[in-house]
Design a protein around this motif. Structure first.
Motif, PDB file in Angstrom:
ATOM      1  N   SER A 111       0.318  14.748  -3.803  1.00  0.00           N
ATOM      2  CA  SER A 111       0.493  13.482  -4.527  1.00  0.00           C
ATOM      3  C   SER A 111      -0.802  12.903  -5.081  1.00  0.00           C
ATOM      4  CB  SER A 111       1.144  12.437  -3.608  1.00  0.00           C
ATOM      5  OG  SER A 111       2.366  12.892  -3.098  1.00  0.00           O
ATOM      6  N   LYS A 112      -1.938  13.420  -4.647  1.00  0.00           N
ATOM      7  CA  LYS A 112      -3.208  12.767  -4.966  1.00  0.00           C
ATOM      8  C   LYS A 112      -3.537  12.781  -6.459  1.00  0.00           C
ATOM      9  CE  LYS A 112      -6.125  16.798  -3.889  1.00  0.00           C
ATOM     10  NZ  LYS A 112      -7.231  17.298  -3.056  1.00  0.00           N
ATOM     11  N   ASP A 113      -2.951  13.712  -7.230  1.00  0.00           N
ATOM     12  CA  ASP A 113      -3.201  13.742  -8.666  1.00  0.00           C
ATOM     13  C   ASP A 113      -2.352  12.723  -9.424  1.00  0.00           C
ATOM     14  OD1 ASP A 113      -5.058  15.760  -8.377  1.00  0.00           O
ATOM     15  OD2 ASP A 113      -3.588  17.361  -8.699  1.00  0.00           O
ATOM     16  N   ASP A 114      -1.269  12.252  -8.791  1.00  0.00           N
ATOM     17  CA  ASP A 114      -0.353  11.328  -9.453  1.00  0.00           C
ATOM     18  C   ASP A 114      -0.541   9.881  -8.997  1.00  0.00           C
ATOM     19  OD1 ASP A 114       0.952  13.482 -10.805  1.00  0.00           O
ATOM     20  OD2 ASP A 114       2.069  13.908  -8.977  1.00  0.00           O
ATOM     21  N   LEU A 115      -1.033   9.705  -7.777  1.00  0.00           N
ATOM     22  CA  LEU A 115      -1.188   8.363  -7.218  1.00  0.00           C
ATOM     23  C   LEU A 115      -2.606   8.166  -6.706  1.00  0.00           C
ATOM     24  CD1 LEU A 115       2.078   8.236  -5.035  1.00  0.00           C
ATOM     25  CD2 LEU A 115       1.756   7.135  -7.257  1.00  0.00           C
ATOM     26  N   SER A 116      -3.097   6.933  -6.767  1.00  0.00           N
ATOM     27  CA  SER A 116      -4.379   6.631  -6.136  1.00  0.00           C
ATOM     28  C   SER A 116      -4.169   6.633  -4.622  1.00  0.00           C
ATOM     29  CB  SER A 116      -4.884   5.259  -6.590  1.00  0.00           C
ATOM     30  OG  SER A 116      -4.066   4.238  -6.043  1.00  0.00           O
ATOM     31  N   LEU A 117      -5.257   6.706  -3.877  1.00  0.00           N
ATOM     32  CA  LEU A 117      -5.139   6.699  -2.420  1.00  0.00           C
ATOM     33  C   LEU A 117      -4.514   5.396  -1.928  1.00  0.00           C
ATOM     34  CD1 LEU A 117      -8.418   8.430  -1.190  1.00  0.00           C
ATOM     35  CD2 LEU A 117      -6.149   9.420  -1.524  1.00  0.00           C
ATOM     36  N   ASP A 118      -4.829   4.284  -2.584  1.00  0.00           N
ATOM     37  CA  ASP A 118      -4.241   3.003  -2.177  1.00  0.00           C
ATOM     38  C   ASP A 118      -2.735   2.992  -2.446  1.00  0.00           C
ATOM     39  OD1 ASP A 118      -6.643   1.952  -1.287  1.00  0.00           O
ATOM     40  OD2 ASP A 118      -7.138   1.057  -3.228  1.00  0.00           O
ATOM     41  N   GLU A 119      -2.324   3.521  -3.602  1.00  0.00           N
ATOM     42  CA  GLU A 119      -0.893   3.584  -3.915  1.00  0.00           C
ATOM     43  C   GLU A 119      -0.175   4.507  -2.940  1.00  0.00           C
ATOM     44  OE1 GLU A 119      -0.877   2.933  -8.759  1.00  0.00           O
ATOM     45  OE2 GLU A 119      -1.300   4.920  -7.944  1.00  0.00           O
ATOM     46  N   LEU A 120      -0.815   5.607  -2.608  1.00  0.00           N
ATOM     47  CA  LEU A 120      -0.220   6.554  -1.670  1.00  0.00           C
ATOM     48  C   LEU A 120      -0.122   5.936  -0.281  1.00  0.00           C
ATOM     49  CD1 LEU A 120       0.906   9.379  -1.376  1.00  0.00           C
ATOM     50  CD2 LEU A 120      -1.419  10.226  -1.031  1.00  0.00           C
ATOM     51  N   ALA A 121      -1.136   5.168   0.105  1.00  0.00           N
ATOM     52  CA  ALA A 121      -1.115   4.502   1.411  1.00  0.00           C
ATOM     53  C   ALA A 121       0.058   3.527   1.496  1.00  0.00           C
ATOM     54  CB  ALA A 121      -2.430   3.768   1.656  1.00  0.00           C
ATOM     55  N   ASP A 122       0.309   2.796   0.412  1.00  0.00           N
ATOM     56  CA  ASP A 122       1.451   1.871   0.393  1.00  0.00           C
ATOM     57  C   ASP A 122       2.761   2.628   0.548  1.00  0.00           C
ATOM     58  OD1 ASP A 122      -0.132  -0.363   0.074  1.00  0.00           O
ATOM     59  OD2 ASP A 122       0.051  -0.402  -2.107  1.00  0.00           O
ATOM     60  N   GLN A 123       2.862   3.773  -0.119  1.00  0.00           N
ATOM     61  CA  GLN A 123       4.083   4.563  -0.065  1.00  0.00           C
ATOM     62  C   GLN A 123       4.310   5.154   1.323  1.00  0.00           C
ATOM     63  OE1 GLN A 123       5.113   8.727  -1.985  1.00  0.00           O
ATOM     64  NE2 GLN A 123       5.231   7.167  -3.567  1.00  0.00           N
ATOM     65  N   LEU A 124       3.230   5.591   1.977  1.00  0.00           N
ATOM     66  CA  LEU A 124       3.342   6.256   3.275  1.00  0.00           C
ATOM     67  C   LEU A 124       3.380   5.289   4.456  1.00  0.00           C
ATOM     68  CD1 LEU A 124       0.845   9.226   2.725  1.00  0.00           C
ATOM     69  CD2 LEU A 124       3.345   9.295   2.626  1.00  0.00           C
ATOM     70  N   SER A 125       3.054   4.036   4.220  1.00  0.00           N
ATOM     71  CA  SER A 125       3.012   3.069   5.310  1.00  0.00           C
ATOM     72  C   SER A 125       4.402   2.844   5.904  1.00  0.00           C
ATOM     73  CB  SER A 125       2.458   1.734   4.803  1.00  0.00           C
ATOM     74  OG  SER A 125       2.626   0.733   5.790  1.00  0.00           O
ATOM     75  N   PRO A 126       4.512   2.829   7.248  1.00  0.00           N
ATOM     76  CA  PRO A 126       5.811   2.546   7.866  1.00  0.00           C
ATOM     77  C   PRO A 126       6.176   1.068   7.804  1.00  0.00           C
ATOM     78  CG  PRO A 126       4.144   2.807   9.563  1.00  0.00           C
ATOM     79  CD  PRO A 126       3.474   3.121   8.248  1.00  0.00           C
ATOM     80  N   ALA A 127       5.247   0.222   7.381  1.00  0.00           N
ATOM     81  CA  ALA A 127       5.521  -1.208   7.290  1.00  0.00           C
ATOM     82  C   ALA A 127       6.556  -1.469   6.198  1.00  0.00           C
ATOM     83  CB  ALA A 127       4.234  -1.971   6.990  1.00  0.00           C
ATOM     84  N   LEU A 128       7.443  -2.410   6.449  1.00  0.00           N
ATOM     85  CA  LEU A 128       8.484  -2.726   5.488  1.00  0.00           C
ATOM     86  C   LEU A 128       7.936  -3.647   4.410  1.00  0.00           C
ATOM     87  CD1 LEU A 128      11.614  -3.348   7.755  1.00  0.00           C
ATOM     88  CD2 LEU A 128      10.584  -1.196   7.010  1.00  0.00           C
ATOM     89  N   PRO A 129       8.146  -3.313   3.144  1.00  0.00           N
ATOM     90  CA  PRO A 129       7.651  -4.171   2.072  1.00  0.00           C
ATOM     91  C   PRO A 129       8.511  -5.419   1.928  1.00  0.00           C
ATOM     92  CG  PRO A 129       8.916  -2.370   1.151  1.00  0.00           C
ATOM     93  CD  PRO A 129       8.831  -2.111   2.636  1.00  0.00           C
ATOM     94  N   GLN A 130       7.953  -6.448   1.307  1.00  0.00           N
ATOM     95  CA  GLN A 130       8.720  -7.628   0.967  1.00  0.00           C
ATOM     96  C   GLN A 130       9.528  -7.294  -0.289  1.00  0.00           C
ATOM     97  OE1 GLN A 130       8.830 -10.501   2.834  1.00  0.00           O
ATOM     98  NE2 GLN A 130       7.638  -9.292   4.286  1.00  0.00           N
TER      99      GLN A 130
END
Length: 207
Positions: free
Chosen positions: A64-83
């Protein structure tokens, strides 16, 4: 070494990544802190990881690193529930879960009812087990009640849904991940589902 663990050296060699990359991903919260397991060995203290979890996560990062920034990827992979909120009518239109799940578990909700991400996740997990043919509708009702009551207690920390059956009697549980579970004789493990992976999958579907 336990067969379900992989050492840091083995991981770096197998995946062809550097020490610096691994710890950069850790700092970016792409790899959970609790996956870094310190153990005593004959050479001193070494770091190990849950084998299946870390290998799968490294593959996801590298793919995924070519399509998403590390910060975007971190948001996607985080188990925390988004608002996140979505009206029932929009949820139905997007076919995120099957119609039968909506009709069985959300029939009483008006189309204007707004679902939180947690509510969407619970329906998503129930649909996953029903689609696999591993769970009855009655068991699905119990699953929804259990997740509604106990899933919030993990407060965004990774956990697994455990579904077992013995002599026709089923039970559900949530366990911190990673963790090892052992059952008495006669217990059949029907499914073990990573709630963090379900969160990730649902985020992608809702994006």
């Amino acid at each position: 070494m336990e067969p379900n663990l992989i050492s840091k050296k083995e991981l770096l060699d197998e995946k062809g990544i550097s020490y610096g990359q691994l710890y950069r991903w850790k700092r970016k919260q792409l790899i959970p802190e609790e996956w870094f397991i310190r153990k005593s060995t004959f050479t001193g203290q070494e770091t190990f990881f849950p084998r299946d979890l870390i290998l799968s996560r490294i593959d996801k990062i590298m793919n995924s690193k070519d399509d998403l920034s590390l910060d975007e990827l971190a948001d996607q992979l985080s188990p925390a529930l988004p608002q996140y909120e979505l009206r029932k009518s929009d949820f139905v239109k997007r076919n995120i879960v099957s119609r039968i799940v909506i009709e069985k578990f959300a029939a009483e909700d008006a189309d204007t009812v707004v679902y939180s991400f947690e509510k969407l996740l619970i329906l998503f997990v129930a649909d996953k087990l029903l689609q696999a043919g591993e769970m009855s509708m009655e068991e699905g009702e119990r699953l929804l009640h259990m997740l509604k009551e106990h899933f919030p207690k993990f407060e965004g920390k990774p956990c697994d849904l455990i579904f077992i059956r013995k002599m026709g009697v089923s039970s559900f549980a949530l366990a911190s991940a990673p963790s090892e579970l052992y059952f008495e004789a006669g217990v059949k493990l029907i499914a073990r589902i990573s709630m963090a992976e379900c969160v990730e999958q649902l985020k992608v579907k809702l994006a």
